[in-house]
Design a protein around this motif. Structure first.
Motif, short mmCIF file in Angstrom:
data_model
loop_
_atom_site.label_atom_id
_atom_site.label_comp_id
_atom_site.label_asym_id
_atom_site.label_seq_id
_atom_site.Cartn_x
_atom_site.Cartn_y
_atom_site.Cartn_z
N UNK A 11 -17.45 31.30 16.73
CA UNK A 11 -18.20 32.48 17.19
C UNK A 11 -18.55 32.45 18.67
N UNK A 12 -18.58 31.27 19.27
CA UNK A 12 -18.96 31.17 20.68
C UNK A 12 -17.76 31.33 21.62
N UNK A 13 -16.56 31.33 21.08
CA UNK A 13 -15.37 31.48 21.92
C UNK A 13 -15.26 32.93 22.40
N UNK A 14 -14.81 33.14 23.62
CA UNK A 14 -14.70 34.52 24.13
C UNK A 14 -13.66 35.36 23.39
N UNK A 15 -12.62 34.70 22.87
CA UNK A 15 -11.55 35.37 22.14
C UNK A 15 -10.66 34.29 21.52
N UNK A 16 -9.66 34.73 20.79
CA UNK A 16 -8.75 33.80 20.08
C UNK A 16 -8.12 32.80 21.06
N UNK A 17 -7.53 33.32 22.13
CA UNK A 17 -6.89 32.44 23.12
C UNK A 17 -7.89 31.47 23.72
N UNK A 18 -9.13 31.92 23.88
CA UNK A 18 -10.17 31.07 24.45
C UNK A 18 -10.48 29.85 23.61
N UNK A 19 -10.24 29.92 22.31
CA UNK A 19 -10.44 28.76 21.45
C UNK A 19 -9.53 27.62 21.89
N UNK A 20 -8.27 27.92 22.11
CA UNK A 20 -7.34 26.89 22.58
C UNK A 20 -7.72 26.40 23.97
N UNK A 21 -8.13 27.31 24.82
CA UNK A 21 -8.44 26.94 26.19
C UNK A 21 -9.65 26.01 26.28
N UNK A 22 -10.70 26.31 25.51
CA UNK A 22 -11.90 25.47 25.56
C UNK A 22 -11.67 24.09 24.98
N UNK A 23 -10.60 23.92 24.21
CA UNK A 23 -10.28 22.61 23.64
C UNK A 23 -9.11 21.94 24.36
N UNK A 24 -8.75 22.46 25.52
CA UNK A 24 -7.71 21.84 26.33
C UNK A 24 -6.31 21.98 25.78
N UNK A 25 -6.09 23.01 24.96
CA UNK A 25 -4.80 23.17 24.30
C UNK A 25 -3.98 24.32 24.87
N UNK A 26 -4.46 24.95 25.92
CA UNK A 26 -3.72 26.04 26.55
C UNK A 26 -3.28 25.59 27.92
N UNK A 27 -1.99 25.35 28.06
CA UNK A 27 -1.46 24.82 29.32
C UNK A 27 0.05 25.00 29.32
N UNK A 28 0.70 24.50 30.37
CA UNK A 28 2.16 24.49 30.37
C UNK A 28 2.64 23.64 29.20
N UNK A 29 3.58 24.18 28.44
CA UNK A 29 4.04 23.47 27.25
C UNK A 29 3.40 23.98 25.97
N UNK A 30 2.43 24.89 26.10
CA UNK A 30 1.85 25.52 24.93
C UNK A 30 2.69 26.74 24.55
N UNK A 31 3.14 26.77 23.30
CA UNK A 31 3.97 27.87 22.79
C UNK A 31 3.14 28.66 21.80
N UNK A 32 2.84 29.89 22.16
CA UNK A 32 1.97 30.74 21.36
C UNK A 32 2.81 31.75 20.58
N UNK A 33 2.84 31.57 19.26
CA UNK A 33 3.63 32.46 18.42
C UNK A 33 2.97 33.81 18.20
N UNK A 34 3.74 34.87 18.25
CA UNK A 34 3.37 36.24 17.91
C UNK A 34 2.67 36.98 19.05
N UNK A 35 1.41 36.68 19.34
CA UNK A 35 0.71 37.34 20.46
C UNK A 35 0.79 38.86 20.36
N UNK A 36 0.50 39.38 19.18
CA UNK A 36 0.64 40.81 18.93
C UNK A 36 -0.54 41.61 19.48
N UNK A 37 -1.74 41.06 19.36
CA UNK A 37 -2.95 41.84 19.67
C UNK A 37 -3.77 41.20 20.79
#
Length: 248
Positions: free
Chosen positions: A22-48
């Motif tokens: 609930x404290x994450x700004x958005x779905x993508x922000x969950x990965x970012x706050x845990x250090x999982x959004x970077x070069x080499x991160x492959x995000x499937x779908x990204x529809x919305x």
């Protein structure tokens, strides 16, 4: 190390992620706050994706795996790939045989084309005006949002685009000298191809063509009507491994 995961595939998934974080700004922000959004991160779908998520993925140099067959099949929605390309985000194609139903990259190309056409149809007149004005101010810069994706762009997504998402663009993805030779040798007539009056056909009756067709036309005919009957040879790292033209 590569990271592969889903993001913003469908509304119910997004709502569930919000309940969990609930404290994450958005779905993508969950990965970012845990250090999982970077070069080499492959995000499937990204529809919305929201605009903030699009900007964040670009800032972190993540990549998107566009899975249109799955998105259609389980009614997730249609990813605005043209917008992501305009923002400079790396995009490739994914078959996603769990949500989808075909391992064929040709089927994925076809559905990516249809997706872009449907997205363009639903682009509002006001947004179309904004995009046209922006393109007019950016001389010699091609924009993709609000349009159907050209054949060359679809081919890019299926080859070098996917290599870039997987951070393999220095090894594979095109025929630049020094890269590994991963390639298909395509016969538009197919095995046993023959000429029938003014039109040629062959081992795959779904692909008809005129002898005068140029290379872009032949490519388009293969992408939208071809299948394994048109694959004469398959090369992986320079070695012929399959195809009706490869004899064991």
């Amino acid at each position: 190390m590569a990271i592969q995961t889903h993001v913003s595939e469908n509304p119910s998934e997004i709502a569930f992620v919000k309940e969990l974080f609930p404290d994450a700004p958005h779905y993508t922000g969950v990965y970012d706050t845990h250090g999982l959004l970077r070069e080499g991160t492959i995000l499937g779908h990204a529809v919305h994706l929201t605009d903030d998520e699009v900007r964040l993925i670009k800032e972190r140099n993540g990549g998107i795996a566009h899975c249109p067959t799955s998105n259609f099949n389980i009614r997730s929605g249609m990813a605005n790939v043209g917008k992501y390309l305009d923002q400079g985000i790396k995009v490739g194609l994914g078959t996603d045989c769990s949500g989808g139903y075909s391992p064929s990259i040709l089927k994925t190309i076809q559905d990516a084309c249809v997706t872009s056409k449907m997205v363009s149809l639903f682009t509002s007149p006001g947004r179309r005006t904004q995009l046209a004005q922006a393109e007019g101010h950016e001389h010699r810069v091609m924009r993709f949002e609000g349009k159907h994706l050209p054949i060359a762009t679809l081919l890019f997504l299926a080859t070098l685009g996917g290599a870039e998402v997987c951070c393999l663009q220095e090894k594979v993805g095109n025929f630049v000298v020094g890269k590994e030779f991963d390639a298909l040798v395509v016969s538009v007539p197919g095995e046993g191809g023959r000429q029938r009056e003014e039109i040629c056909s062959g081992g795959n009756p779904g692909v008809w063509y005129h002898p005068e067709d140029d290379l872009p036309t032949l490519l388009e005919r293969f992408l939208f009507g071809g299948d394994d009957r048109n694959i004469k040879e398959v090369y992986v790292s320079g070695r012929a491994v399959s195809g009706w033209g490869v004899r064991s």
